[in-house]
Design an enzyme around this catalytic site. Structure first.
Site, PDB file in Angstrom:
ATOM      1  N   ASP A 101       6.913   6.089  -4.878  1.00  0.00           N
ATOM      2  CA  ASP A 101       5.594   6.004  -4.257  1.00  0.00           C
ATOM      3  C   ASP A 101       4.645   6.903  -5.051  1.00  0.00           C
ATOM      4  O   ASP A 101       5.085   7.801  -5.781  1.00  0.00           O
ATOM      5  CB  ASP A 101       5.687   6.465  -2.804  1.00  0.00           C
ATOM      6  CG  ASP A 101       4.337   6.527  -2.126  1.00  0.00           C
ATOM      7  OD1 ASP A 101       3.590   5.545  -2.183  1.00  0.00           O
ATOM      8  OD2 ASP A 101       4.018   7.600  -1.556  1.00  0.00           O
TER       9      ASP A 101
ATOM     10  N   ASP B  58       0.814   8.124  -4.004  1.00  0.00           N
ATOM     11  CA  ASP B  58      -0.018   9.088  -3.271  1.00  0.00           C
ATOM     12  C   ASP B  58       0.825   9.910  -2.302  1.00  0.00           C
ATOM     13  O   ASP B  58       1.498   9.364  -1.428  1.00  0.00           O
ATOM     14  CB  ASP B  58      -1.122   8.362  -2.506  1.00  0.00           C
ATOM     15  CG  ASP B  58      -2.091   7.657  -3.435  1.00  0.00           C
ATOM     16  OD1 ASP B  58      -3.061   8.286  -3.864  1.00  0.00           O
ATOM     17  OD2 ASP B  58      -1.846   6.472  -3.760  1.00  0.00           O
TER      18      ASP B  58
ATOM     19  N   ASP C 204       6.699   9.251   0.885  1.00  0.00           N
ATOM     20  CA  ASP C 204       6.262  10.289   1.817  1.00  0.00           C
ATOM     21  C   ASP C 204       5.706   9.789   3.134  1.00  0.00           C
ATOM     22  O   ASP C 204       5.663  10.537   4.112  1.00  0.00           O
ATOM     23  CB  ASP C 204       5.186  11.162   1.154  1.00  0.00           C
ATOM     24  CG  ASP C 204       3.839  10.453   1.088  1.00  0.00           C
ATOM     25  OD1 ASP C 204       3.776   9.346   0.513  1.00  0.00           O
ATOM     26  OD2 ASP C 204       2.864  10.997   1.621  1.00  0.00           O
TER      27      ASP C 204
END
Length: 273
Positions: free
Chosen positions: A37, A39, A217
């Protein structure tokens, strides 16, 4: 290529510390697919999506891992492929974009739409009007989805979700999903997720037959955490211990440090178990 340089980290069973350890869960990078991932995982979050930046040394790390995995490194993001390319320019990485709506297997290959239609124009127009509720709400049109960022207007969170709920109630037949995130409310077409995109990616060379190693996240990454056992893979969360993961990192900086060590073959620290 040495055994030491080809190992991947194993999560420690100790919950409160990061312990240097030999890498043992997957012995060779040639067996691994690294899925990241962006961001909040690879890059630090910024006040607006356009303000994220790539720290010094990260591009060198990613290119080294891409080479050492024979191309089996991919970004897995809610951002569009075009947006991903702008962030990492001039490099072009394999990627799953738009929460699984589109995919690219190699830097020089064409993007594939994975059966995901763009949002209806009228629906998008109505959702876009929510940005007028408060100064600081930022609208991001991703084609397959629309995101309302409120990091600069945290007081507007409740009003945003109430308005989205009202629009959904007025259009009960609209095949859409709402994705809550870190200071963002994202609305997309139903029927595809990051997990469905990763499943498709893992069916294609050079990813097929490898063991995926995914780091994410946010809530939208949980669908990928859930399918890692299907591929004998590993998953790690950032900033929190998500359900079902093999371990976690505290910050994106920890993720970058881990990847740098992995790329150079040095001894590294494991994510917190």
């Amino acid at each position: 290529m040495s055994e030491k340089s080809d190992l991947i980290v194993q999560g420690t069973s100790e919950p409160a510390e990061i312990v240097p350890t030999p890498l043992s869960l997957v012995p060779h990078l040639r067996e691994v697919a690294i899925l990241l991932d962006i961001d909040g995982t690879l890059l630090d979050l910024a006040p607006t999506p356009r303000e994220v930046w790539v720290p010094p040394g990260l591009m060198e790390t990613l290119n080294a891992l891409l080479q050492r995995t024979s191309g089996a490194l991919a970004m897995v993001s809610g951002r569009s492929l075009n947006d991903i390319d702008l962030i990492f320019a001039p490099a072009i990485f394999p990627a799953v974009g738009g929460h699984g709506a589109e995919m690219r297997l190699a830097g020089g290959s064409e993007a594939d739409a994975i059966g995901a239609p763009p949002l209806d124009k009228e629906l998008k127009r109505r959702l876009a009007a929510i940005a007028k509720l408060s100064p600081g709400i930022l609208l991001e049109d991703k084609g397959y989805s629309l995101a309302l960022h409120y990091r600069l207007a945290p007081q507007a969170e409740k009003a945003i979700y109430e308005e989205v709920s009202r629009i959904r109630a007025e259009l009960p037949g609209a095949p859409i999903e709402v994705l809550p995130g870190k200071s963002v409310c994202e609305i997309k077409q139903a029927g595809f997720t990051k997990a469905s995109g990763v499943r498709e990616l893992m069916r294609r060379a050079p990813f097929a037959g490898r063991k995926p190693f995914f780091i994410g996240d946010d809530v939208t990454d949980e669908t990928v955490f859930a399918i890692m056992p299907d591929f004998a893979g590993l998953s790690f969360s950032v900033g929190r211990r998500a359900r079902g993961v093999d371990g976690h990192f505290d910050t994106p900086d920890d993720v970058r440090a881990f990847l740098s060590q992995l790329a150079t073959g040095g001894t590294t620290s494991s994510p917190v178990g």
